[in-house]
Enzyme design. Sequence first.
Site, PDB file in Angstrom:
ATOM      1  N   LYS A  22       0.856  -1.269  -0.097  1.00  0.00           N
ATOM      2  CA  LYS A  22      -0.098  -0.017  -0.022  1.00  0.00           C
ATOM      3  C   LYS A  22       0.893   1.358   0.083  1.00  0.00           C
ATOM      4  O   LYS A  22       0.682   2.096  -0.860  1.00  0.00           O
ATOM      5  CB  LYS A  22      -0.950   0.053   1.284  1.00  0.00           C
ATOM      6  N   ASN A  23       1.906   1.337   0.987  1.00  0.00           N
ATOM      7  CA  ASN A  23       2.599   2.528   1.156  1.00  0.00           C
ATOM      8  C   ASN A  23       3.715   2.920  -0.179  1.00  0.00           C
ATOM      9  O   ASN A  23       4.219   3.863  -0.288  1.00  0.00           O
ATOM     10  CB  ASN A  23       3.442   2.618   2.300  1.00  0.00           C
ATOM     11  N   CYS A 126      -5.490   8.469   9.302  1.00  0.00           N
ATOM     12  CA  CYS A 126      -5.403   7.901  10.695  1.00  0.00           C
ATOM     13  C   CYS A 126      -5.262   8.710  12.068  1.00  0.00           C
ATOM     14  O   CYS A 126      -4.485   9.557  11.994  1.00  0.00           O
ATOM     15  CB  CYS A 126      -4.218   6.734  10.894  1.00  0.00           C
ATOM     16  N   ARG A 408      -8.716  -0.314   4.369  1.00  0.00           N
ATOM     17  CA  ARG A 408      -7.896   0.639   3.950  1.00  0.00           C
ATOM     18  C   ARG A 408      -6.583   0.168   3.612  1.00  0.00           C
ATOM     19  O   ARG A 408      -5.936   0.509   2.507  1.00  0.00           O
ATOM     20  CB  ARG A 408      -7.738   1.852   4.888  1.00  0.00           C
TER      21      ARG A 408
END
Length: 429
Positions: A22-23, A126, A408
């Site tokens: 994801k990152n 977040c 997410r």
Amino acid sequence: MDRIRIIGGHRLNGTIQISGAKNATLPLMIASLLSEDTLILDNVPQLADVVLLQRILGNHGVDVMIAGKRAGEDANNGRTLHISAKHIVDTTAPYELVSKMRASFWVIAPLVARMGEAKVSMPGGCAIGTRPVDLLIMALEKLGTEIEVEGGYVIARAPKGLCGAEINFPKVTVGGTHTAIMAASLAHGTTVIENAAREPEIGDVADCLNKMGAKISGAGTSRIVIEGVPKLHGARHTVLPDRIETGTYAMAVAMTGGDVLLQNARPELLQAALDVLGQAGATVTPTNEGVRVARNGAGLMPVEVTTAPFPGFPTDLQAQLMALMTRAHGTSHITETIFENRFMHVQELVRLGAHIHLDGETATIDGVPCLKGAPVMATDLRASVSLVIAGLAAEGETMVNRVYHLDRGFERVEEKLARCGAAIERLGG
Ligand code: UD1
């Protein structure tokens, strides 16, 4: 909102396919804004954050096409995205979208580098501490951007283009490093970034940008040099495997016992975390296909861990490690140095019977012989999955509520775990 129901006590055995990171995916998608040509990304994970970023990019006029799978292709191998930012129709990233995901703030860098202007809402994401953007703004200012903050928006202007500069980050920042690299790629002259983040995702984005014609060297070290070029072109790039997902499943196996191959995982991306798992009593074996994690018989040993920028123990695995240590034979200490307030999972783990005491940035975890299932609430992305890990070992039923955060960042977590023998299912909200 969906919930996840877990009946604890089942060992994990089998194979879990590790998805694309994801990152890395998020900054790679954002980097597409730097070029008029199409960027093709392979191994893209199916995550809520990716869908949200598609919407944010769509708002700027970017076309994202998701390639269908051909017959015989493995549905687990991630998706292919064709991203075309040929026409940027709007340089504003509105509050409604940016407030949902912090990384979307990073669009400010390619927009100002290519279009000379950007107006981007201050970020959300977040709720883990204050998470400012002052260092990202500092980097853009060094490169010649004029910045104004008005009505919750950062307005960036560089009508004559950006100029190479020396950027020395007083603190290691992943987002700051991504921002500086993207902006400097299209600046006039050379940029030197000192104290750059060394996270593997920085190297992955730099590799992709170099395929697009950028001239970046030193990514993966704390000194990155970028020679600006006037234009970037299209390219094709495969997203590297997700080290946080890898570490998370490795901890799940260490928690339940069993033997699982984490397929496609690359051990060098999370050596610090794998070393800690070894100390805790898991057997970690790199193989040609990925990483095998096993724990048989022997119990878990306590550990002393402090989070740190890469190559240290990642903050994004802190909550998962804490869940694991709730069952260790003895007392562990975990110190969080990256984000203040990243301890929201503590009170939920305590609901499952964990003994955790917080003192400033250090948590003391006294291992207990068993956890007991209970309803718990997912609060942020990594905290959510720590509750899943705890639930896998807790007696009886654990219901993880508000799994929005989990979706997410973790692709089909319940499917991947169920295939290895966990009693876990998603219940529609
Ligand atoms: C990224 C990751 C996130 C990870 C974090 C640290 C993505 C999409 N997210 O977040 O999963 O937990 O790195 O590894 O890649 N800081 C400032 N000023 C700034 C920017 C940051 O003070 O302008 C501080 C932060 O508050 C934090 C520290 O620097 O204390 C590190 O944050 P940073 O590395 O920037 O995190 P993100 O890039 O947001």
